[in-house]
Enzyme design. Structure first.
Site, PDB file in Angstrom:
ATOM      1  N   THR C  74      26.090  13.034   8.571  1.00 29.07           N
ATOM      2  CA  THR C  74      26.894  12.853   9.692  1.00 29.07           C
ATOM      3  C   THR C  74      26.806  11.314   9.915  1.00 29.07           C
ATOM      4  O   THR C  74      28.053  10.863  10.128  1.00 29.07           O
ATOM      5  CB  THR C  74      26.324  13.599  10.680  1.00 29.07           C
ATOM      6  OG1 THR C  74      26.534  15.140  10.500  1.00 29.07           O
ATOM      7  CG2 THR C  74      26.860  13.242  12.132  1.00 29.07           C
ATOM      8  N   ASN C 153      31.558  23.330   2.684  1.00 26.75           N
ATOM      9  CA  ASN C 153      30.323  23.863   2.972  1.00 26.75           C
ATOM     10  C   ASN C 153      30.330  25.278   3.371  1.00 26.75           C
ATOM     11  O   ASN C 153      29.399  26.065   3.470  1.00 26.75           O
ATOM     12  CB  ASN C 153      29.923  23.064   4.573  1.00 26.75           C
ATOM     13  CG  ASN C 153      30.801  22.951   5.518  1.00 26.75           C
ATOM     14  OD1 ASN C 153      31.862  22.637   5.264  1.00 26.75           O
ATOM     15  ND2 ASN C 153      30.473  23.369   6.675  1.00 26.75           N
ATOM     16  N   GLN C 181      27.673  18.348   0.101  1.00 28.71           N
ATOM     17  CA  GLN C 181      27.420  19.661  -0.373  1.00 28.71           C
ATOM     18  C   GLN C 181      27.815  19.698  -1.866  1.00 28.71           C
ATOM     19  O   GLN C 181      27.454  20.466  -2.615  1.00 28.71           O
ATOM     20  CB  GLN C 181      28.529  20.790  -0.175  1.00 28.71           C
ATOM     21  CG  GLN C 181      28.625  21.238   1.473  1.00 28.71           C
ATOM     22  CD  GLN C 181      27.285  22.097   1.766  1.00 28.71           C
ATOM     23  OE1 GLN C 181      26.451  22.489   0.928  1.00 28.71           O
ATOM     24  NE2 GLN C 181      26.906  22.100   3.164  1.00 28.71           N
ATOM     25  N   GLY C 202      20.427  14.302   2.141  1.00 32.77           N
ATOM     26  CA  GLY C 202      19.082  14.684   1.549  1.00 32.77           C
ATOM     27  C   GLY C 202      18.858  16.161   1.478  1.00 32.77           C
ATOM     28  O   GLY C 202      18.776  16.967   0.527  1.00 32.77           O
ATOM     29  N   HIS C 203      19.089  16.858   2.747  1.00 33.20           N
ATOM     30  CA  HIS C 203      18.427  18.250   2.923  1.00 33.20           C
ATOM     31  C   HIS C 203      19.222  19.295   2.288  1.00 33.20           C
ATOM     32  O   HIS C 203      18.855  20.351   2.364  1.00 33.20           O
ATOM     33  CB  HIS C 203      18.053  18.553   4.237  1.00 33.20           C
ATOM     34  CG  HIS C 203      19.299  18.779   5.147  1.00 33.20           C
ATOM     35  ND1 HIS C 203      19.721  20.142   5.620  1.00 33.20           N
ATOM     36  CD2 HIS C 203      20.175  17.838   5.923  1.00 33.20           C
ATOM     37  CE1 HIS C 203      20.747  19.842   6.478  1.00 33.20           C
ATOM     38  NE2 HIS C 203      21.202  18.615   6.614  1.00 33.20           N
ATOM     39  N   CYS C 327      31.135  34.889  16.926  1.00 33.82           N
ATOM     40  CA  CYS C 327      29.652  35.360  17.673  1.00 33.82           C
ATOM     41  C   CYS C 327      28.662  34.309  17.093  1.00 33.82           C
ATOM     42  O   CYS C 327      27.598  34.056  17.988  1.00 33.82           O
ATOM     43  CB  CYS C 327      29.403  36.612  17.423  1.00 33.82           C
ATOM     44  SG  CYS C 327      30.627  37.636  18.298  1.00 33.82           S
TER      45      CYS C 327
END
Lengths: 385, 125, 403
Positions: C74, C153, C181, C202-203, C327
């Site tokens: 981000t 993503n 991604q 990284g994650h 939802c």
């Protein structure tokens, strides 16, 4: 190797590491996900937020997690500036951290007026100048709580009073003072304070901006609703959990910790002054952080002294740790009027939770010996000039 | 998605799933919601000669709260007169299931479904 | 087999144990600040940072000097897009992107629109891929930046970066890609693909959360204005103390990705196909969203017609997946990515994203297939739409009362 550079960073405490580790694998969900692993991650995030909020005595909703102190300071200034549409005046001091000063430069280039208040030779911001600088369009005063290089504590309560009377927002960079002084949002009297976990036993890569609940402003990172829309991006969950754990350890032990550091620091300064009489302790007559001693010895080069101390097994610093990798004349000492030889000789010794009384004794011995050696080496040169 | 136990119970063991013949004169059918909105609820009542709802069935396309809301109202309206059934308000449903604000519309749908089913039944009489 | 089964690897991944092991010492024993130039604690940390920088650079064919460490993709997206736009606004004010980009890109672009920039949001084809002809026609003499993601993503489709890069280079327009991604999942080479800026998270590939990187090309040099200010770390583009343990983790994850990419992909693709065939073989009225060929090995996004996504997630609560249903989203809107593909709202509400990863197993896949088939059948029995479909009623003929 004895580490006496805790104002640059501290090791992560073992108790904290233990709490972090599970969040790398067992609880490695994304807090934004609605499934079980996501909710477990969200719970870790919530718990940590409550702990950090507890440390500075605010509601959890007042904590905005960031990537560290720099981002927290950036967010505070940028947030207020954009709230005021990049118009008006911001008042700060000449001794702030670069993350405040450079952000001010940017805001100046975007049309804001920046006034930097000077400090006296003891390193304390001049309140009269500060008050005189306030104009009707002043939107923010940003003054750090304690300086990273000298440890000198600023009269934040007085500044907060002035801000309240003049209806100006107050931000204080409390990155260095947390853990060493009782820092809460109310104690400081600020609308915003900045925190960094790695300065007090938490991990690097995480910090927070604590804000007054009445204050609303847009975030600096765009692209997600994390942190109530004020800081986008997947949360650094293990880091935040570590931050919470380090905060939690402090909540009960803060006073003991400060007393412990204060005792060690007094021991250090007393012995140093005895063995090296020509030593100057910067900000000596000011209230200072219990762990920080910045000293100068006219005629010596701080860099050289630090390198000799490193070779002798002691980690201290000349000037602050900054990203450029080179040290230049400290803007803090220059602001205090120490711009000559004495400023060049400055070194900082900063203690932390793993410092022992015996370390201090060893340090003092080696330091005074090294100073004498360097003085002898440079003496002929000085005479030749 | 941290659901309350009552929602989970209705979701996992829905009561009265099924359909009646919608052309039967004793049956009233209510179909509310829209697929594009993510919920469609079909509620059917079977009314006896005494004007009492003696059976009810539902089918629902929607989230857990929507399913639970419709399952719950089928239980509630059984044995009630048409007028009594009309007194069931979405607030009652939301309270019983402890629905969070974002799920209140599910209870609104359930209330609407009862009304529509009763209207449909009355039209046939 | 341990429950719940984690099948949401596009949301985030667990840290690889090999990565974690290398990180641990950097929290406690080797804790120095990499910017501390005056003692060995600092030098040791700085050496580790250098190594990590090279590991990241090697994975994407870059020079270590071109890697800026950030707190995540981000932040990288923000720096790249706002930084280039602000530096080059004299030259032009037009930016091209896709409607299906990540929010970090879209929100940065929207912010720039409020500052007077023109942004073209290109539609995607119904397989999720960019239409290169539309891109060619979108360039103007004011275009300064094209930003197109490497892989989506939600639906995992892989955009033709090399072709986009070539088109941008011909026109001397900067090309940024949000590769959160993509990096570590399939080969990306910034030189072969003419990429000027590239965001890494990284994650998303078994490194920790809270760390990412931005590749910024040096030749020809990409100039940008920093977004974060402070100690002048990271060539002045991104200030702040470098989190050594996280960087060590990111570097190690890059090295492992480079080394295991082929075998990981082969295995994960086989699992995904087993899953896809398992589901499609046992259920009617299911649709795979997005192109099947140009796609991440680990992504499967399926709409289960007549079954609402969130209720399906509840029914398979031992399996962690995500849904395009409104939802489950903060905005209460169904997935804008699926809408961009032309998937109607109804089908968007019924979608589930299965994200397989390095630690997924065949046993898990079989369990998920079994669970999902059972759940869909049960929910369809409860679905008025399914009932109507069985009766041959066309849903489009019905006037639904929207609420």
């Amino acid at each position: 190797m004895i580490y006496l550079d805790h104002n640059a960073t501290s090791p992560v405490r073992e108790e904290v590491v233990e709490q972090i580790i599970p969040y790398f694998r067992e609880f490695s969900g994304n807090p934004s996900s609605v499934h079980n692993p996501g909710r477990a991650a969200q719970k870790g995030l919530d718990d940590a937020r409550r702990k950090v909020a507890g440390l500075v005595d605010v509601h959890a909703s007042q904590v905005i997690f960031t990537s560290g102190g720099t981002e927290a300071n950036n967010l505070a200034l940028m947030g207020v500036a954009s709230k005021f549409d990049f118009k008006g005046r911001i008042i700060t001091s000449t001794i702030e951290h670069p993350s405040v000063l450079q952000m001010c430069d940017l805001l100046e280039s975007r049309g804001m007026q920046i006034v930097k208040i000077g400090v006296d030779e003891q390193g304390v911001v001049d309140l009269d100048s500060l008050e005189a600088a306030i104009t009707p369009d002043t939107c923010l005063i940003s003054i750090m709580h304690a300086n990273n290089e000298t440890g000198v504590v600023q009269p934040v309560a007085d500044i907060a009073n002035i801000c309240r009377h003049r209806d100006v927002l107050f931000h204080s960079d409390t990155v260095q003072s947390v853990a060493k002084l009782p820092v809460t949002l109310a104690n400081i009297g600020a609308d915003m304070i900045s925190l960094s976990a790695h300065k007090f036993g938490g991990p690097k890569g995480v910090g927070a901006l604590i804000i007054n609940n009445r204050l609303k402003f847009p975030g600096i990172l765009l692209g997600g609703s994390q942190e109530r829309g004020r800081r986008a991006g997947t949360e650094n969950l293990p880091g935040i959990v570590g931050f919470g754990a380090a905060a939690d350890l402090l909540i009960d032990g803060q006073k003991d910790y400060a007393d412990f550091l204060f005792g060690l620091r007094n021991q250090l300064e007393e012995k140093l002054s005895n063995l090296v009489p020509e030593l100057v302790i910067f900000g000596n007559n000011s209230e200072r952080l219990a762990n920080t001693t910045a000293v100068g010895i006219a005629g010596l080069d701080g860099e050289t002294l630090v390198m000799h101390m490193d070779m002798a097994g002691f980690a201290i610093s000349a000037g602050s740790a900054c990203g450029s990798g080179r040290t230049k004349a400290s803007h803090v000492l220059t602001a205090m009027g120490y711009d000559g030889a004495i400023g060049q000789s400055a070194v900082r010794i900063s203690l932390g939770w793993d410092t022992k009384a015996a370390d201090i004794d060893k340090f003092v011995m080696v330091f005074s010996r090294t100073v004498k050696q360097l003085q002898q080496m440079s003496a002929p040169l000085t005479m030749a000039v | 998605m941290a659901y309350n136990d009552k929602v989970l119970d209705h979701y996992e063991n829905p009561r009265n799933v099924g359909s009646f013949d919608k052309n039967d004169d004793n049956v009233g059918t209510g179909m509310v919601g829209a697929p594009a909105c993510g919920d469609v609820m079909k509620l059917q009542i079977k009314v006896g000669d005494d004007g009492v709802i003696n059976d009810a069935k539902f089918k629902t396309f929607g989230c857990g709260s929507a399913i639970a809301s419709s399952s719950l109202v089928t239980e509630w309206i059984k044995g009630k007169s048409l007028d009594d059934a009309l007194t069931i308000k979405n607030k009652d449903i939301a309270e019983e299931l402890a629905l969070p604000p974002v799920k209140i519309h599910c209870s609104v749908l359930a209330e609407d479904a009862i009304k529509q089913a009763i209207t449909d039944y009355k039209k046939k009489q | 087999m341990k429950l719940p089964i984690y099948m949401d690897n596009q949301a985030t991944t667990p840290v690889d144990p090999r990565v974690l092991e290398l990180m641990i010492p950097w929290f406690t024993e080797k804790f120095g600040n990499p910017a501390s130039s005056s003692h060995s604690f600092g030098w040791e940390a700085d050496t580790a940072v250098k190594k990590a920088r090279k590991q990241v650079a090697d994975l994407i064919g870059a020079d270590p000097k071109e890697i800026i460490f950030t707190s995540g993709a981000t932040e990288s997206d923000n720096i790249a897009i706002l930084g280039v736009a602000n530096f080059h606004k004299e030259r032009g004010n037009h930016i091209i992107t896709l409607v299906s980009e990540h929010k970090a890109v879209l929100d940065s672009c929207r912010f720039l629109e409020s500052e007077g920039f023109d942004v073209t949001y290109l539609p995607v084809q119904d397989n999720g891929l960019i239409d290169l002809d539309l891109l060619v026609n979108a360039f103007t003499d004011k275009t300064i930046l094209v930003t197109v993601m490497a892989a989506n993503n939600e639906i995992g489709v892989i955009q033709p970066l090399a072709q986009i890069g070539a088109l941008c280079r011909e026109r001397k327009v900067y090309f940024h890609t949000d590769a959160a991604q993509g990096v570590g999942k399939y080969p990306i080479d910034v030189n072969k693909m003419n990429i000027d800026l590239l965001s890494i998270s990284g994650h998303k590939f078994y490194a920790p959360k809270g760390v990412g990187a931005l590749y910024v090309r040096r030749r020809p040099r990409v100039r940008l204005k920093p977004v974060m200010f402070g100690g002048g770390h990271e060539r002045g583009i991104r200030s702040g103390t470098l989190p050594t343990p996280l960087l060590v983790g990111l570097g190690a994850a890059c090295e492992i990705a480079a080394q295991d990419m082929e075998s990981d992909n082969r295995r994960i693709l086989a699992l995904r196909e087993r899953m896809r065939q398992g589901i499609l073989g046992q259920l009617s009225d299911v649709v795979v969203n997005g192109d099947l060929e140009q796609r991440l090995a680990g992504n499967l996004n399926i709409s289960f017609n007549y079954v609402e996504g969130e209720s399906l997630m509840m029914a398979i609560k031992d399996v962690a997946v995500s849904s395009g249903s409104a939802c489950t989203s903060a905005s209460l809107e169904p997935s804008y990515v699926l809408r961009a593909l032309g998937v109607n709202e109804e089908m968007a509400h019924t979608s589930i994203r299965f994200g397989l990863g390095r630690f997924s197993t065949e046993e898990e896949v079989d369990f998920v297939v079994k669970t999902i088939v059972k759940a869909v059948n049960k929910l369809r029995e409860m679905s008025p739409l399914w009932e109507m479909a069985q009766e041959g009623i066309n849903m489009d003929d019905i006037e639904w009362a929207a609420h």
